[in-house]
Design a protein around this motif. Structure first.
Motif, mmCIF file in Angstrom:
data_model
loop_
_atom_site.group_PDB
_atom_site.id
_atom_site.type_symbol
_atom_site.label_atom_id
_atom_site.label_comp_id
_atom_site.label_asym_id
_atom_site.label_seq_id
_atom_site.Cartn_x
_atom_site.Cartn_y
_atom_site.Cartn_z
ATOM 1 N N GLU A 58 0.835 -1.205 0.000
ATOM 2 C CA GLU A 58 0.000 0.000 0.000
ATOM 3 C C GLU A 58 0.872 1.259 0.000
ATOM 4 O O GLU A 58 0.566 2.231 -0.682
ATOM 5 N N THR A 59 1.965 1.237 0.747
ATOM 6 C CA THR A 59 2.880 2.380 0.785
ATOM 7 C C THR A 59 3.421 2.673 -0.604
ATOM 8 O O THR A 59 3.391 3.824 -1.076
ATOM 9 N N VAL A 60 3.923 1.646 -1.287
ATOM 10 C CA VAL A 60 4.516 1.835 -2.614
ATOM 11 C C VAL A 60 3.448 2.310 -3.599
ATOM 12 O O VAL A 60 3.684 3.250 -4.378
ATOM 13 N N ALA A 61 2.277 1.703 -3.580
ATOM 14 C CA ALA A 61 1.211 2.088 -4.519
ATOM 15 C C ALA A 61 0.763 3.529 -4.278
ATOM 16 O O ALA A 61 0.599 4.301 -5.239
ATOM 17 N N GLU A 62 0.563 3.910 -3.030
ATOM 18 C CA GLU A 62 0.103 5.260 -2.732
ATOM 19 C C GLU A 62 1.176 6.289 -3.079
ATOM 20 O O GLU A 62 0.885 7.328 -3.670
ATOM 21 N N ALA A 63 2.416 5.994 -2.729
ATOM 22 C CA ALA A 63 3.510 6.910 -3.055
ATOM 23 C C ALA A 63 3.651 7.058 -4.566
ATOM 24 O O ALA A 63 3.838 8.178 -5.068
ATOM 25 N N GLN A 64 3.553 5.962 -5.318
ATOM 26 C CA GLN A 64 3.675 6.042 -6.772
ATOM 27 C C GLN A 64 2.566 6.900 -7.363
ATOM 28 O O GLN A 64 2.815 7.716 -8.256
ATOM 29 N N ALA A 65 1.336 6.734 -6.876
ATOM 30 C CA ALA A 65 0.228 7.546 -7.381
ATOM 31 C C ALA A 65 0.481 9.029 -7.127
ATOM 32 O O ALA A 65 0.222 9.870 -7.999
ATOM 33 N N LEU A 66 0.991 9.355 -5.963
ATOM 34 C CA LEU A 66 1.290 10.760 -5.649
ATOM 35 C C LEU A 66 2.442 11.286 -6.504
ATOM 36 O O LEU A 66 2.393 12.419 -6.994
ATOM 37 N N LEU A 67 3.470 10.477 -6.701
ATOM 38 C CA LEU A 67 4.583 10.878 -7.563
ATOM 39 C C LEU A 67 4.094 11.122 -8.987
ATOM 40 O O LEU A 67 4.444 12.133 -9.610
ATOM 41 N N ASP A 68 3.285 10.199 -9.504
ATOM 42 C CA ASP A 68 2.763 10.339 -10.866
ATOM 43 C C ASP A 68 1.904 11.590 -11.021
ATOM 44 O O ASP A 68 1.843 12.183 -12.096
ATOM 45 N N ALA A 69 1.240 11.996 -9.939
ATOM 46 C CA ALA A 69 0.387 13.183 -9.950
ATOM 47 C C ALA A 69 1.184 14.470 -9.754
ATOM 48 O O ALA A 69 0.589 15.555 -9.673
ATOM 49 N N GLY A 70 2.510 14.359 -9.661
ATOM 50 C CA GLY A 70 3.338 15.550 -9.470
ATOM 51 C C GLY A 70 3.316 16.081 -8.050
ATOM 52 O O GLY A 70 3.520 17.267 -7.824
ATOM 53 N N ARG A 71 3.097 15.189 -7.085
ATOM 54 C CA ARG A 71 3.014 15.576 -5.677
ATOM 55 C C ARG A 71 4.066 14.842 -4.839
ATOM 56 O O ARG A 71 3.736 14.105 -3.908
ATOM 57 N N PRO A 72 5.348 15.057 -5.134
ATOM 58 C CA PRO A 72 6.390 14.334 -4.405
ATOM 59 C C PRO A 72 6.476 14.687 -2.933
ATOM 60 O O PRO A 72 6.882 13.852 -2.123
ATOM 61 N N PHE A 73 6.087 15.903 -2.563
ATOM 62 C CA PHE A 73 6.083 16.270 -1.141
ATOM 63 C C PHE A 73 5.145 15.351 -0.374
ATOM 64 O O PHE A 73 5.458 14.876 0.711
ATOM 65 N N HIS A 74 4.005 15.074 -0.956
ATOM 66 C CA HIS A 74 3.012 14.217 -0.315
ATOM 67 C C HIS A 74 3.461 12.757 -0.326
ATOM 68 O O HIS A 74 3.215 12.021 0.632
ATOM 69 N N ALA A 75 4.153 12.340 -1.399
ATOM 70 C CA ALA A 75 4.717 10.988 -1.435
ATOM 71 C C ALA A 75 5.757 10.823 -0.331
ATOM 72 O O ALA A 75 5.835 9.767 0.301
ATOM 73 N N HIS A 76 6.518 11.873 -0.084
ATOM 74 C CA HIS A 76 7.515 11.816 0.990
ATOM 75 C C HIS A 76 6.846 11.550 2.337
ATOM 76 O O HIS A 76 7.369 10.824 3.168
ATOM 77 N N GLU A 77 5.654 12.114 2.562
ATOM 78 C CA GLU A 77 4.921 11.874 3.811
ATOM 79 C C GLU A 77 4.550 10.394 3.944
ATOM 80 O O GLU A 77 4.617 9.827 5.036
ATOM 81 N N VAL A 78 4.175 9.767 2.835
ATOM 82 C CA VAL A 78 3.823 8.337 2.847
ATOM 83 C C VAL A 78 5.065 7.509 3.190
ATOM 84 O O VAL A 78 5.016 6.610 4.030
ATOM 85 N N PHE A 79 6.194 7.830 2.541
ATOM 86 C CA PHE A 79 7.441 7.115 2.842
ATOM 87 C C PHE A 79 7.871 7.358 4.286
ATOM 88 O O PHE A 79 8.381 6.456 4.951
ATOM 89 N N GLU A 80 7.680 8.570 4.763
ATOM 90 C CA GLU A 80 8.064 8.885 6.148
ATOM 91 C C GLU A 80 7.243 8.065 7.139
ATOM 92 O O GLU A 80 7.766 7.600 8.152
ATOM 93 N N TRP A 94 13.073 3.099 3.622
ATOM 94 C CA TRP A 94 11.993 4.086 3.558
ATOM 95 C C TRP A 94 12.524 5.503 3.750
ATOM 96 O O TRP A 94 12.036 6.441 3.118
ATOM 97 N N ARG A 95 13.514 5.666 4.599
ATOM 98 C CA ARG A 95 14.127 6.987 4.805
ATOM 99 C C ARG A 95 14.781 7.454 3.498
ATOM 100 O O ARG A 95 14.625 8.603 3.085
ATOM 101 N N GLY A 96 15.503 6.561 2.821
ATOM 102 C CA GLY A 96 16.121 6.917 1.547
ATOM 103 C C GLY A 96 15.087 7.281 0.495
ATOM 104 O O GLY A 96 15.274 8.251 -0.259
ATOM 105 N N LEU A 97 13.984 6.542 0.429
ATOM 106 C CA LEU A 97 12.929 6.863 -0.526
ATOM 107 C C LEU A 97 12.282 8.200 -0.194
ATOM 108 O O LEU A 97 11.961 8.991 -1.101
ATOM 109 N N ALA A 98 12.117 8.486 1.091
ATOM 110 C CA ALA A 98 11.576 9.796 1.499
ATOM 111 C C ALA A 98 12.524 10.911 1.073
ATOM 112 O O ALA A 98 12.089 11.960 0.583
ATOM 113 N N GLN A 99 13.823 10.702 1.232
ATOM 114 C CA GLN A 99 14.798 11.710 0.813
ATOM 115 C C GLN A 99 14.753 11.927 -0.696
ATOM 116 O O GLN A 99 14.865 13.067 -1.168
ATOM 117 N N LEU A 100 14.590 10.855 -1.457
ATOM 118 C CA LEU A 100 14.458 11.004 -2.906
ATOM 119 C C LEU A 100 13.226 11.837 -3.267
ATOM 120 O O LEU A 100 13.296 12.710 -4.138
#
Length: 174
Positions: A58-80, A94-100
């Protein structure tokens, strides 16, 4: 000159800090798609809820959807959230993915120094975690490709000296 938006810093009336339901300081200002605060009363994008416990899929799917939507700040919250609530053995991943995701956020905001720096830091953290775990595919993610993406985007931002379109430049995690 007094503020017409509330307290001394434009926040809630009386200068009190915004607080969440548990009393933690939390800005109630609306934010744009890249997480930048907007003036009180402005129309922002829906905030990503924090502190949600999700499974890795669920984390990966939700983060990918946010990234695809141009919302990386929000994806970072999911990874965090995954970093803070997931198994200890995966926290570095997960910390590294949040940093990305934060690096992409800064690169899209036009921070041409901090964006590449955070992209490289996140790529290094994911690469280090991958080496330590002895795995290159975790939760369906192609981690070497994610590392390559982060470093290549950092190079592109530095080479062009221009901000990027967060949705167009989003990584493919799987």
């Amino acid at each position: 000159m007094g503020s017409t938006r509330g307290g001394a810093r434009g926040g809630p009336a009386g200068g009190a800090r915004d607080r969440d339901g548990e009393g933690r300081a939390r800005s109630a200002r609306p934010r744009d798609g890249l997480g930048r605060p907007l003036p009180y009363g402005a129309q922002g994008v829906a905030r990503q809820p924090e502190g949600i416990v999700r499974g890795p899929e669920e984390t990966v799917a939700e983060a990918q959807a946010l990234l695809d939507a141009g919302r990386p700040f929000h994806a970072h919250e999911v990874f965090e959230d995954a970093w803070k609530t997931g198994p200890e053995a995966e926290r570095g991943l997960w910390r590294g993915l949040a940093q990305l995701a934060v690096g992409l956020t800064h690169a899209a905001r036009g921070n041409l120094t901090g964006g590449p720096r955070l992209l490289r830091r996140g790529a290094g953290a994911v690469e280090e975690w991958t080496a330590g775990a002895g795995a290159v595919r975790v939760h369906g993610m192609d981690l070497p490709e994610v590392v390559r993406w982060g470093r290549a985007l950092a190079d592109e931002v530095e080479r062009t000296g221009a901000s990027v379109d967060a949705g167009r430049c989003a990584p493919r995690l799987r």
